[in-house]
Motif scaffolding. Structure first.
Motif, mmCIF file in Angstrom:
data_model
loop_
_atom_site.group_PDB
_atom_site.id
_atom_site.type_symbol
_atom_site.label_atom_id
_atom_site.label_comp_id
_atom_site.label_asym_id
_atom_site.label_seq_id
_atom_site.Cartn_x
_atom_site.Cartn_y
_atom_site.Cartn_z
ATOM 1 N N GLY A 101 0.793 -1.209 0.000
ATOM 2 C CA GLY A 101 0.000 0.000 0.000
ATOM 3 C C GLY A 101 0.826 1.259 0.000
ATOM 4 O O GLY A 101 0.538 2.211 0.738
ATOM 5 N N GLY A 102 1.883 1.281 -0.835
ATOM 6 C CA GLY A 102 2.700 2.489 -0.915
ATOM 7 C C GLY A 102 3.412 2.781 0.389
ATOM 8 O O GLY A 102 3.520 3.928 0.810
ATOM 9 N N ARG A 103 3.868 1.733 1.084
ATOM 10 C CA ARG A 103 4.617 1.840 2.341
ATOM 11 C C ARG A 103 3.760 2.415 3.472
ATOM 12 O O ARG A 103 4.268 3.022 4.410
ATOM 13 C CB ARG A 103 5.890 2.668 2.153
ATOM 14 N N THR A 104 2.449 2.226 3.376
ATOM 15 C CA THR A 104 1.581 2.652 4.473
ATOM 16 C C THR A 104 1.304 1.506 5.430
ATOM 17 O O THR A 104 0.920 1.727 6.573
ATOM 18 C CB THR A 104 0.231 3.165 3.956
ATOM 19 N N ARG A 105 1.477 0.263 4.962
ATOM 20 C CA ARG A 105 1.249 -0.885 5.847
ATOM 21 C C ARG A 105 2.321 -1.937 5.595
ATOM 22 O O ARG A 105 2.930 -1.997 4.527
ATOM 23 C CB ARG A 105 -0.149 -1.456 5.642
ATOM 24 N N THR A 106 2.539 -2.765 6.593
ATOM 25 C CA THR A 106 3.524 -3.834 6.518
ATOM 26 C C THR A 106 2.843 -5.171 6.754
ATOM 27 O O THR A 106 2.051 -5.309 7.690
ATOM 28 C CB THR A 106 4.628 -3.628 7.579
ATOM 29 N N PHE A 107 3.144 -6.156 5.906
ATOM 30 C CA PHE A 107 2.714 -7.530 6.142
ATOM 31 C C PHE A 107 3.802 -8.206 6.978
ATOM 32 O O PHE A 107 4.924 -8.399 6.502
ATOM 33 C CB PHE A 107 2.515 -8.275 4.824
ATOM 34 N N LEU A 108 3.485 -8.532 8.204
ATOM 35 C CA LEU A 108 4.462 -9.084 9.140
ATOM 36 C C LEU A 108 4.175 -10.558 9.384
ATOM 37 O O LEU A 108 3.148 -10.929 9.955
ATOM 38 C CB LEU A 108 4.410 -8.300 10.459
ATOM 39 N N LYS A 109 5.090 -11.392 8.947
ATOM 40 C CA LYS A 109 4.959 -12.839 9.112
ATOM 41 C C LYS A 109 5.360 -13.231 10.528
ATOM 42 O O LYS A 109 6.469 -12.950 10.972
ATOM 43 C CB LYS A 109 5.858 -13.547 8.093
ATOM 44 N N VAL A 110 4.450 -13.889 11.241
ATOM 45 C CA VAL A 110 4.739 -14.306 12.610
ATOM 46 C C VAL A 110 4.617 -15.822 12.782
ATOM 47 O O VAL A 110 5.018 -16.364 13.818
ATOM 48 C CB VAL A 110 3.809 -13.601 13.616
ATOM 49 N N GLN A 111 4.070 -16.507 11.778
ATOM 50 C CA GLN A 111 3.843 -17.951 11.876
ATOM 51 C C GLN A 111 3.972 -18.558 10.493
ATOM 52 O O GLN A 111 3.735 -17.896 9.482
ATOM 53 C CB GLN A 111 2.446 -18.210 12.467
ATOM 54 N N ASP A 112 4.375 -19.819 10.409
ATOM 55 C CA ASP A 112 4.519 -20.516 9.132
ATOM 56 C C ASP A 112 4.109 -21.967 9.316
ATOM 57 O O ASP A 112 4.080 -22.498 10.431
ATOM 58 C CB ASP A 112 5.978 -20.423 8.659
ATOM 59 N N GLY A 113 3.771 -22.632 8.204
ATOM 60 C CA GLY A 113 3.432 -24.043 8.242
ATOM 61 C C GLY A 113 2.075 -24.322 8.869
ATOM 62 O O GLY A 113 1.402 -23.436 9.390
ATOM 63 N N CYS A 114 1.658 -25.592 8.808
ATOM 64 C CA CYS A 114 0.337 -25.962 9.330
ATOM 65 C C CYS A 114 0.325 -27.433 9.730
ATOM 66 O O CYS A 114 0.831 -28.290 9.000
ATOM 67 C CB CYS A 114 -0.736 -25.698 8.270
ATOM 68 N N ASP A 115 -0.272 -27.711 10.901
ATOM 69 C CA ASP A 115 -0.397 -29.086 11.383
ATOM 70 C C ASP A 115 -1.783 -29.655 11.124
ATOM 71 O O ASP A 115 -2.081 -30.782 11.525
ATOM 72 C CB ASP A 115 -0.110 -29.140 12.894
ATOM 73 N N TYR A 116 -2.642 -28.877 10.467
ATOM 74 C CA TYR A 116 -3.971 -29.366 10.140
ATOM 75 C C TYR A 116 -3.888 -30.281 8.918
ATOM 76 O O TYR A 116 -2.897 -30.298 8.192
ATOM 77 C CB TYR A 116 -4.923 -28.198 9.866
ATOM 78 N N SER A 117 -4.953 -31.019 8.675
ATOM 79 C CA SER A 117 -4.935 -31.997 7.584
ATOM 80 C C SER A 117 -6.196 -31.885 6.739
ATOM 81 O O SER A 117 -6.849 -32.891 6.451
ATOM 82 C CB SER A 117 -4.799 -33.412 8.140
ATOM 83 N N CYS A 118 -6.551 -30.666 6.350
ATOM 84 C CA CYS A 118 -7.717 -30.478 5.492
ATOM 85 C C CYS A 118 -7.512 -31.237 4.188
ATOM 86 O O CYS A 118 -6.422 -31.184 3.593
ATOM 87 C CB CYS A 118 -7.932 -28.990 5.222
ATOM 88 N N THR A 119 -8.514 -31.931 3.733
ATOM 89 C CA THR A 119 -8.341 -32.879 2.637
ATOM 90 C C THR A 119 -8.088 -32.223 1.289
ATOM 91 O O THR A 119 -7.639 -32.893 0.349
ATOM 92 C CB THR A 119 -9.571 -33.790 2.517
ATOM 93 N N PHE A 120 -8.371 -30.913 1.162
ATOM 94 C CA PHE A 120 -8.196 -30.227 -0.116
ATOM 95 C C PHE A 120 -6.874 -29.481 -0.217
ATOM 96 O O PHE A 120 -6.536 -28.948 -1.268
ATOM 97 C CB PHE A 120 -9.334 -29.221 -0.334
ATOM 98 N N CYS A 121 -6.100 -29.422 0.861
ATOM 99 C CA CYS A 121 -5.026 -28.437 0.983
ATOM 100 C C CYS A 121 -3.634 -29.030 0.800
ATOM 101 O O CYS A 121 -3.305 -30.064 1.388
ATOM 102 C CB CYS A 121 -5.119 -27.743 2.337
ATOM 103 N N THR A 122 -2.810 -28.331 0.008
ATOM 104 C CA THR A 122 -1.419 -28.749 -0.208
ATOM 105 C C THR A 122 -0.432 -27.978 0.662
ATOM 106 O O THR A 122 0.765 -28.265 0.628
ATOM 107 C CB THR A 122 -1.023 -28.525 -1.684
ATOM 108 N N ILE A 123 -0.912 -27.012 1.440
ATOM 109 C CA ILE A 123 -0.005 -26.133 2.175
ATOM 110 C C ILE A 123 0.912 -26.888 3.140
ATOM 111 O O ILE A 123 2.118 -26.612 3.192
ATOM 112 C CB ILE A 123 -0.789 -25.032 2.920
#
Length: 440
Positions: free
Chosen positions: A140-162
């Motif tokens: 947004g033109g340096r008005t906001r920052t996307f801050l990563k605080v978590q990665d990966g997933c332990d869930y097992s949704c049947t449709f998801c490759t994440i």
């Protein structure tokens, strides 16, 4: 003269935050970051693989890159690169493919820009991607920052490759997130968007839960210099009463939640292996609206999942129609190899998937308009961005109402108190003679 590198990012906000961090690695390595069209020496394409279309987009971007700079070194990273490295390596013009465990060592891997007849592939099993690598990006033109605080997933949704692409759930420490938030505040950015694959699962390090997401929320709320903090997406079963109640009383956390639903049919939720039923979802929406009547609530929903009958879809449609939510993100189910859903019976014809998607897109527009109409005649704070189109700039209220006005450089990254007065017939927003800004 420094070599030039350009980036192209597909997919989620998490990918954008990681692209920015990779860019900073290149700068430290003596590269200059340039625009995609500026004839770079290196292209880095950060991929998504949530849907089949994301895969097709990757191939299209590679083709366009080579038209711009035929001799450039093309490197592919991201989820698609982890899941199907050889498929990417076979794309004409690709020089290197880096998996999830290798992407943050990219500058070391491409120190030699010699193009080889066959693409180099560095792709360890996703289990090797077990470290948390902090990332943040400007948007947004340096008005906001996307801050990563978590990665990966332990869930097992049947449709998801994440989980196959990013590995198990892991997080940053609260102390380090707070340090980064102070850095962001010092840079002049006014809004932080918290991102992760399964954000509400924040707190796992080395396979052990050491913190809770609410702990992080409370600590971030005390950071001076940040006007707004936005939660990008959170699973309904992880969105606790405590989180909702804290956000309702917070000066920094904004009244906006994006909560994946995926289906309004309990039968389909079961086939998807989601960790809740629709009753819990509706109770979360009710709790939010009880405490924050003007809160914006976004919903992810998938149409055409295997086994979804017409009655199941109508069940979903009616459930969403009755929910007090603000907009939908509609995804058409696409088969992904190595997921349980890939082998499920009851495939929904493509034409039916498209028809259901169209119905929900129309419903989403109705929901958004109804929400915007509910905000008319209210005075709100807008953070304007350097997002210029046809002479107009855009901004968002705290509760995610999009507005626009004629471009004024003085307004960029400024918070302006405005009065929401009218929704224009064509969806555009303009400033009136009385200096009132209209809802987009």
């Amino acid at each position: 003269m420094n070599k030039k590198v350009a980036f192209y990012t597909l997919g989620c906000k998490l990918n954008y935050s990681e692209t920015s961090s990779i860019g900073r690695l290149f700068v430290k390595g003596g590269f200059d970051i340039v625009e995609f069209t500026d004839s770079p020496d290196v292209f880095v394409i950060n991929t998504c693989s949530v849907t089949e279309n994301a895969d097709k987009k990757c191939k299209k971007v590679v083709s366009e890159a080579l038209k711009i700079s035929p001799n450039a070194y093309v490197t592919i990273v991201g989820c698609y690169a982890q899941l199907k490295p050889q498929e990417i390596a076979d794309i004409p013009g690709v020089d290197m493919v880096l998996g999830a465990a290798e992407k943050f060592q990219i500058v070391d891997f491409i120190s030699d820009l010699t193009k080889n007849p066959k693409a180099l592939v560095y792709n360890q099993p996703v289990s090797e991607a077990n470290q948390f690598i902090p990332s943040w990006s400007f948007g947004g033109g340096r008005t906001r920052t996307f801050l990563k605080v978590q990665d990966g997933c332990d869930y097992s949704c049947t449709f998801c490759t994440i989980p196959l692409a990013r590995g198990s759930s892991r997080s940053d420490t609260i102390n380090h997130v707070i340090e980064q938030a102070h850095e962001v505040a010092a840079s002049g950015v006014k809004e932080i968007v918290l991102t992760g694959v399964n954000l509400g699962d924040f707190g796992i390090r080395d396979g052990i839960r050491k913190d809770k997401f609410i702990d992080l929320v409370k600590e971030l709320d005390a950071v001076e210099g940040i006007n707004r903090i936005r939660i990008s997406s959170i699973e309904p079963n992880l969105l606790t009463d405590e989180i909702i109640e804290f956000v309702a009383g917070s000066k920094r956390f904004v009244p906006h939640f994006h909560i994946p639903l995926q289906s309004g049919s309990d039968k389909i939720l079961g086939l998807m292996r989601r960790r809740y039923k629709r009753e819990l979802y509706s109770s979360r929406v009710d709790k939010i609206k009880q405490l924050m009547p003007d809160c914006c609530i976004g919903v992810d929903v998938i149409v055409g999942f295997p086994g979804e009958t017409r009655d199941d879809f109508i069940d979903t449609y009616n459930f969403l129609n009755d929910l007090n939510v603000s907009y939908l993100h509609v995804f058409t189910y696409s088969e992904r190899e190595n997921t349980p859903a890939f082998d499920m019976k009851g495939a929904v014809p493509g034409s039916t998937r498209a028809e259901r998607s169209k119905m929900l897109h129309i419903l989403s527009e109705k929901k958004r308009r109804a929400f915007y109409e509910s905000q008319l005649n209210k005075t709100e704070e807008v953070l304007f961005e350097r997002d210029i189109k046809d002479g107009f700039m855009h901004g968002f209220t705290r509760n995610y109402v999009k507005v626009k006005t004629k471009f004024d450089p003085v307004l960029v990254n400024e918070l302006k108190i405005i009065h929401l007065t009218k929704i224009s017939s064509d969806g555009d927003v303009e400033i009136t003679e009385s200096d009132e800004i209209l809802v987009h």
